[in-house]
Design an enzyme around this catalytic site. Structure first.
Site, short mmCIF file in Angstrom:
data_model
loop_
_atom_site.label_atom_id
_atom_site.label_comp_id
_atom_site.label_asym_id
_atom_site.label_seq_id
_atom_site.Cartn_x
_atom_site.Cartn_y
_atom_site.Cartn_z
CG HIS A 109 52.22 33.15 -92.06
ND1 HIS A 109 52.77 34.23 -92.71
CD2 HIS A 109 51.12 33.61 -91.46
CE1 HIS A 109 52.04 35.29 -92.49
NE2 HIS A 109 51.02 34.96 -91.73
N GLY A 110 50.54 29.69 -92.46
CA GLY A 110 49.14 29.35 -92.28
C GLY A 110 48.96 28.44 -91.09
#
Lengths: 446, 157
Positions: free
Chosen positions: B67-68
């Site tokens: 995720h980011g």
């Protein structure tokens, strides 16, 4: 008693403070300037600046006349050496604190037995055991055992909606005649009070209840606390304390332990059998979320950094983890912790001091515990034959007003004494007292 | 937050073409870019890979949640890739990974981001459900399974 304490760090300092309430001759030895200054300026004890391994210094501190030497510096070698030396000077009892758990092993080449040290204490183990005890005892903020575990003193933070608020304590015990319990101390704002029958409880009080073990759950229930069933536990911090907790808990729960140091996390993964080791930062909310913190039944933060422990516990609480326990080492924090929303915490220093005090006490006293953040001590005593307390009913003996007899165990039966009760020699009596009156209380039992 | 609110069947990839961690992440980011869910491919990719450098998001039990957060993403969006075979993701339990949830979002939506991560983590906790997803042949089937699972356990929120 003549007592020499080596090391005025948090443990030594706090121990000296607790002992100075009683009539002991205390000599404190500290090498570091800052700690020396703090101790000499604030403690009712003599403080010497120097090393506990210097024989000259030990001699000038009066080691030959000492009854007890407690070595609690940050260095294992200093503590062990000081304890060994003290025995050579004829000191009757010695205590050494160690950081390295290997000294606890019975087959270790250097251990308590081989070197005639009366007590080797490992604060990280003591703290871990404290945390495990608190976890098992769901709703309590404190959980202390007396009379071989038959009598329990538990701390409870009172919430707003609570069936036991605003009624006099004397009424309260009438309302629940079937349970053996008594409120023995109330901590409200910054003061600790030993309550009488006409006192009552209000919202946000932290109360201490003395209770027979079989009624612990009943007390939990009437204070409106739900006992959370524990299945999943997340531990933050894989140091010694975290490891011991994980090792203990992985037998019965699903344990995840988070450690930021790479080597430590590999080491943990190798040593732990079932627990899942996660390398990461405990203040990383994404990480906690990924690891399913919302489904945890308990979160225990035991890193070496108090602030990390506090903040991560508050995050866990925000994410609705029902049970949170923080390790708090700085003694200055103790009084504010319950007010910022962390109900349960363990202090390595305080639990260690309690263990040492328990070991030191003699005569009538068999167990003692001071309670973090509040100024009261709970003591277990066994009255001697013909001691003052056994001569008349409690109402007539003129007991100090800042002390209260909480529970008595006689022939394995626990009961709550009233004014008419007459204590007998050999009973196990658990009472609470403000520190200043402990000595006076003790006189009644000798 | 429901997973079906941020995941749609055009973002379920079965099977992933790539067989290696970084390539898989690139494939999934490219897919989001191609379907116009993100504007800045490189920035998002870097954010996700940087995160993996700090710690692997392989959370165990054959699941990873890379995720980011970065600009150029309007709303939180998830995609799910299922691999054809075992992939090493440096997971915490050392098990290979099969189910990869990629989650991207704008930098200012921390709360929903957390909720989404928590939701994925919670859903994936159930072994029978993971098996169901792995057995799914099409994106539609995957979505149907997720919808049913969320209704079954979370119909109150």
């Amino acid at each position: 008693m003549n007592i020499i304490i080596i090391g005025a760090g948090d443990i030594g300092y706090h121990l000296a403070k607790m002992l100075s309430y009683e009539k002991h001759d205390i000599m404190l030895i500290e090498k570091e300037q800052d700690r020396y200054t703090r101790a000499s300026e604030t403690l009712d004890a003599r403080v010497i600046h120097g090393s506990g391994t210097s024989f000259t210094l030990l001699e000038s501190a009066g080691v030959e006349k000492a009854d007890l030497v407690v070595a609690v510096t940050d260095s294992d070698e200093t503590n062990l050496l000081a304890a060994i030396a003290a025995k050579q000077y004829g000191v009757e009892r010695t205590v050494a604190r160690v950081k390295n758990r290997e000294f606890l092993r019975t087959d270790a080449p250097i251990n308590a037995q081989k070197f005639n040290i009366d007590l080797i204490i490992h604060p990280e183990s003591v703290a871990a055991q404290g945390a495990v005890r608190l976890l098992r005892q769901g709703a309590a903020t404190d959980f202390i055992e007396f009379a071989k575990g038959k009598i329990i003193v538990m701390g409870i933070q009172l919430d707003r909606d609570n069936p036991i608020l605003n009624i006099p304590l004397s009424e309260l015990s009438k309302r629940y005649p079937e349970f053996i319990f008594r409120v023995i101390a109330i901590h409200r704002k910054d003061t600790t009070k030993i309550p009488r029958g006409n006192d009552f409880l209000i919202h946000n009080d932290r109360i201490f209840v003395i209770v027979a073990r079989e009624n612990v759950q009943d007390v939990v229930r009437i204070t409106g606390k739900e006992d959370v069933k524990i299945e999943d536990v997340m531990i933050l911090g894989g140091g010694q304390t975290g490891y011991i907790i994980a090792h203990e808990l992985e037998k019965e729960y699903n344990v995840k332990i988070i450690e930021s140091n790479v080597e430590k996390s590999y080491d943990l993964a190798e040593k732990l059998k079932r627990a899942l080791v996660i390398k990461g930062d405990g203040l990383d909310l994404d990480l906690l979320a990924m690891e399913g913190i919302v489904d945890m039944d308990a979160f225990i933060a035991v890193t070496g950094d108090d602030e990390t422990n506090i903040v991560s516990c508050l995050m866990a609480k925000h994410l609705k983890v029902p049970r949170i326990i923080a390790l708090i080492n700085r003694t200055d924090y103790w009084s504010i912790i319950p007010t910022i929303g962390i109900n349960a915490y363990v202090s390595k220093q305080l639990l260690t001091v309690n263990s040492i005090l328990k070991f030191i006490r003699r005569g009538a006293i068999v167990n003692v515990a001071s309670i973090p953040g509040i100024a009261a001590e709970v003591i277990e005593l066994i009255p001697k034959k013909a001691s003052k307390i056994t001569r008349k009913p409690l109402r007539e003996i003129g007991f100090p007003s800042s002390a209260i007899v909480g529970a008595v165990m006689r022939d394995d039966q626990v009961f709550i004494p009233v004014g008419d009760t007459q204590v007998k020699a050999g009973d196990k009596v658990v009472l609470v007292s403000l520190p200043a009156d402990i000595h006076e209380v003790e006189e009644f039992f000798n | 937050m429901k997973l079906i609110d941020i995941l749609s069947d055009d973002h379920v990839i079965i099977p992933l073409k790539s067989h290696e961690k970084q390539e898989i992440i690139e494939e999934m980011v490219d897919h989001l870019y191609d379907t116009k869910k993100i504007k800045n491919r490189d920035k998002i990719l870097k954010a996700i890979l940087d995160r993996e450098k700090v710690m692997s998001t392989g959370v165990g039990d054959h699941v990873a949640i890379p995720h980011g957060k970065a600009d150029g993403v309007k709303d939180i969006v998830a995609s799910l890739g299922i691999t054809a075979s075992d992939v090493d993701f440096h997971s915490i339990d050392n098990k290979p990974v099969r189910l990869i949830f990629l989650l991207v979002g704008p930098p200012d939506k921390t709360g929903p981001h957390l909720k989404a991560l928590s939701r994925i983590s919670r859903l994936m906790h159930r072994e029978d459900f993971r098996a169901k997803l792995l057995a799914s042949k099409t994106a539609k089937e995957v979505m149907k399974n997720i919808r049913e699972e969320e209704e079954k356990y979370f119909d109150t929120n």
